[in-house]
Scaffold this motif. Structure first.
Motif, short mmCIF file in Angstrom:
data_model
loop_
_atom_site.label_atom_id
_atom_site.label_comp_id
_atom_site.label_asym_id
_atom_site.label_seq_id
_atom_site.Cartn_x
_atom_site.Cartn_y
_atom_site.Cartn_z
N LEU A 1 0.96 -1.25 0.19
CA LEU A 1 -0.04 0.02 -0.05
C LEU A 1 0.84 1.24 0.05
N SER A 2 1.83 1.26 0.64
CA SER A 2 3.03 2.47 0.48
C SER A 2 3.47 2.50 -0.78
N GLN A 3 3.76 1.64 -1.50
CA GLN A 3 4.23 1.91 -2.95
C GLN A 3 3.01 2.50 -3.80
N ILE A 4 1.93 1.93 -3.46
CA ILE A 4 0.90 2.53 -4.53
C ILE A 4 0.59 3.85 -4.10
N LYS A 5 0.40 4.19 -2.67
CA LYS A 5 0.42 5.71 -2.33
C LYS A 5 1.66 6.54 -2.86
N MET A 6 2.82 6.16 -3.26
CA MET A 6 3.81 6.98 -3.81
C MET A 6 3.42 7.08 -5.27
N ARG A 7 2.96 6.18 -5.94
CA ARG A 7 2.46 6.66 -7.23
C ARG A 7 1.13 7.25 -7.25
N ALA A 8 0.11 7.08 -6.44
CA ALA A 8 -0.89 7.96 -6.32
C ALA A 8 -0.94 9.47 -6.21
N ASP A 9 0.12 9.53 -5.29
CA ASP A 9 0.68 10.95 -4.90
C ASP A 9 1.42 11.72 -6.23
N ARG A 10 2.00 10.88 -6.87
CA ARG A 10 2.66 11.45 -7.99
C ARG A 10 1.68 11.90 -8.93
N LEU A 11 0.69 11.01 -9.08
CA LEU A 11 -0.42 11.24 -10.29
C LEU A 11 -1.77 12.28 -9.69
N GLY A 12 -1.47 12.70 -8.43
CA GLY A 12 -2.25 13.53 -7.82
C GLY A 12 -3.68 12.94 -7.52
N LEU A 13 -3.65 11.78 -7.08
CA LEU A 13 -4.80 10.89 -6.68
C LEU A 13 -5.07 10.67 -5.24
N LYS A 14 -4.24 11.09 -4.37
CA LYS A 14 -4.27 10.81 -2.95
C LYS A 14 -5.61 11.03 -2.52
N ASP A 15 -6.26 12.20 -2.71
CA ASP A 15 -7.50 12.39 -2.29
C ASP A 15 -8.67 11.76 -2.91
N ASN A 16 -8.52 11.14 -4.05
CA ASN A 16 -9.80 10.31 -4.60
C ASN A 16 -10.44 9.46 -3.77
N ASN A 17 -11.61 9.00 -4.13
CA ASN A 17 -12.23 8.04 -3.29
C ASN A 17 -12.25 6.68 -3.85
N ILE A 18 -11.15 6.10 -3.73
CA ILE A 18 -10.47 4.68 -4.25
C ILE A 18 -10.11 3.77 -3.08
N GLN A 19 -10.71 2.73 -3.12
CA GLN A 19 -10.28 1.59 -2.07
C GLN A 19 -9.20 0.79 -2.65
N PHE A 20 -8.42 0.59 -1.58
CA PHE A 20 -6.86 -0.10 -2.01
C PHE A 20 -6.71 -1.38 -1.14
N ALA A 21 -6.24 -2.49 -1.72
CA ALA A 21 -5.72 -3.68 -0.92
C ALA A 21 -4.57 -4.10 -1.35
N SER A 22 -3.89 -4.68 -0.85
CA SER A 22 -2.74 -5.73 -1.25
C SER A 22 -3.04 -7.10 -0.78
N VAL A 23 -3.66 -8.01 -1.50
CA VAL A 23 -3.85 -9.25 -1.18
C VAL A 23 -3.75 -10.27 -2.68
N THR A 24 -3.47 -11.39 -2.20
CA THR A 24 -3.33 -12.28 -3.58
C THR A 24 -4.28 -13.42 -3.46
N ASN A 25 -5.09 -13.78 -2.36
CA ASN A 25 -5.92 -14.62 -2.37
C ASN A 25 -7.21 -14.27 -3.03
N ALA A 26 -7.50 -15.23 -4.08
CA ALA A 26 -8.79 -14.96 -4.93
C ALA A 26 -10.06 -15.19 -4.55
N SER A 27 -9.93 -16.24 -3.73
CA SER A 27 -11.27 -16.68 -2.90
C SER A 27 -11.63 -15.43 -2.04
N ASP A 28 -10.59 -14.89 -1.27
CA ASP A 28 -11.04 -13.86 -0.36
C ASP A 28 -11.68 -12.56 -1.11
N ILE A 29 -11.07 -12.29 -2.08
CA ILE A 29 -11.39 -11.28 -3.12
C ILE A 29 -12.83 -11.37 -3.72
N ALA A 30 -12.86 -12.75 -4.28
CA ALA A 30 -14.39 -12.97 -4.57
C ALA A 30 -15.47 -13.01 -3.82
#
Length: 458
Positions: A126-155
């Motif tokens: 999430l910290s790496q994603i935040k770095m890119r989002a800050d660079r793109l000017g998206l830190k205040d946008n209403n987007i939900q983030f997660a860093s997971v790899t279990n497809a069952s949990d995501i589904a």
């Protein structure tokens, strides 16, 4: 009681073998077979607890099929005018080309339109994603983030939300199902994880966007069935040494294929290029031999690009054929036609061909422009600076008709070109204030260029 059987699956094409062999017999790739366990339920098929399904008439149900635009006009153009609710899109591209940046900007735009957006990364924290989002000017946008790899949990999470949303998975090769005894990225895991996510997205009429890795030959990694499971397949490519990126549709159930969108990679993200023809011709030089302008068509978009050729005597037993942006087998065929039909000797010449701007051309309509650039380089005479070329060359040297010539000519006229070199059978489309050169045979083009040489000498 479950029965476990070992099997070997090709990681390139998905073929299944009962024992290991060095070379896959289907795709001819070496050392691509990996051992995976196949869990099968015991018993016979007749004992399965199937349920009766119900059918519906489409005319009795008001299904929502309106598109959702992203305000990224180049993306909307490529996918056919916007995302269709319940659709699944797969985006592939080389590492570092900008896939994650593109989709982060995309969900940023969609979140401004009050769409529920979820971005799940299996490759970055999430910290790496935040770095890119800050660079793109998206830190205040209403987007939900997660860093997971279990497809069952995501589904399960998608199903629990119960309403439409935009879901981005970065990337599908990092997802896994715990019930499968194989590593993430294998054919079984990619196929099963994709199927699980698609079912969950379809139930809520959500838009699912998957990022896919590519192999060394440019195809999307994993089983070929992955491209059949999704509705749209896009490729994001370009030269890492250049700042331009091309988004191209390969498969689209809801719009045209081979449509392209052009972007420029900048420090603060990707910038849309509204007029790519002007961009690709911006560095064009006057009075230089070996250059010709091709009026091409990518999907429904007309595009003008510069074809550059350099033909020099070779000191090698096998002369070089170096090509950037075109098909080498097509060039070999064209050189053979020029030798046999036009008496232009190229067998002892090195030929370097480049499509300027880093774009790749797949149309046979580019034959005439490539031939003109080669002839111009051999004769060392510049072609008309206001001329454009399009036409397919046949093996007998004839110039064959191409599709939608009117669209190509309108784009050329808009950019200030007034001399058109086109197949003879398409001369009925002549418009005012344009100079048309109707070409029946490739030898006619040689004669036109020879005439220019004689005029220069006089």
């Amino acid at each position: 009681m479950a029965k476990s059987n070992k099997q070997y699956i090709c990681q390139s094409c998905g073929s299944v073998y009962q024992k290991w062999i060095g070379k896959c017999e289907q795709c001819n790739e070496w050392n691509t077979l990996l051992e995976e366990k196949n869990i099968k339920p015991s018993g016979i098929l007749s004992k399965s607890n199937g349920q009766t399904i119900s059918f519906e008439y489409l005319k009795k149900e008001a299904y929502d099929h309106s598109r959702i635009t992203s305000n990224l006009s180049e993306v909307d153009r490529v996918i056919g005018g916007g995302f269709v609710p319940g659709s699944v899109t797969l985006i592939g591209g080389d590492p570092g080309i900008g896939k994650s940046t593109l989709l982060l900007q995309l969900v940023g735009n969609l979140s401004k339109l009050k769409e529920e957006c979820i971005y799940i990364s299996g490759e970055e924290s999430l910290s790496q994603i935040k770095m890119r989002a800050d660079r793109l000017g998206l830190k205040d946008n209403n987007i939900q983030f997660a860093s997971v790899t279990n497809a069952s949990d995501i589904a399960a999470t998608i199903s629990s939300i119960g309403k439409r949303h935009i879901l981005v998975i970065d990337s599908i090769q990092t997802m896994y199902l715990p019930q499968l005894d194989s590593s993430p990225g294998t054919v079984s895991q990619v196929r099963a994880s994709t199927h699980e996510l698609i079912i969950a997205a379809k139930k809520t009429n959500s838009i699912l966007i998957l990022i896919g890795h590519v192999t060394k030959d440019g195809s999307i990694a994993g089983p070929r069935v992955l491209e059949h499971m999704v509705d749209t397949v896009l490729y994001f490519d370009g030269d890492n040494n250049l700042q331009y990126r091309i988004l191209r549709s390969i498969k689209n159930r809801f719009g045209p294929t081979n449509e392209i969108g052009v972007f420029e990679m900048l420090r603060d993200g990707l910038k849309e290029i509204k007029n790519p023809s002007a961009l690709f011709l911006s560095d064009r030089q006057k009075n230089v031999s070996g250059t010709a302008i091709f009026a091409g068509l990518e999907g429904t978009r007309p595009i003008l690009v510069e074809v550059q050729a350099l033909v020099t005597p070779s000191t090698l037993a096998s002369p070089r054929r170096t090509i950037v942006g075109w098909d080498i087998s097509r060039l070999s065929m064209l050189c053979a036609v020029l030798e046999a039909r036009c008496k232009i000797h190229l067998s002892n010449m090195d030929i370097f061909l480049n499509i300027a701007g880093g774009i790749r051309i797949f149309e046979p309509a580019a034959d005439l422009a490539v031939a003109a650039s080669i002839i111009s380089s051999v004769k060392n005479v510049p072609l008309s600076f206001s001329g454009v070329f399009f036409g397919e060359v046949g093996l007998s040297g004839e110039i064959r008709k191409v599709t939608q010539p009117e669209v190509r000519i309108k784009e050329a006229l808009k950019l200030g070109f007034n001399e058109i070199y086109l197949p003879n059978k398409q001369k009925t489309i002549i418009q005012k204030n344009l100079n048309y050169n109707s070409i029946n045979l490739l030898n006619d083009l040689v004669n036109l260029i020879n005439k220019d040489v004689m005029n220069d000498l006089s």
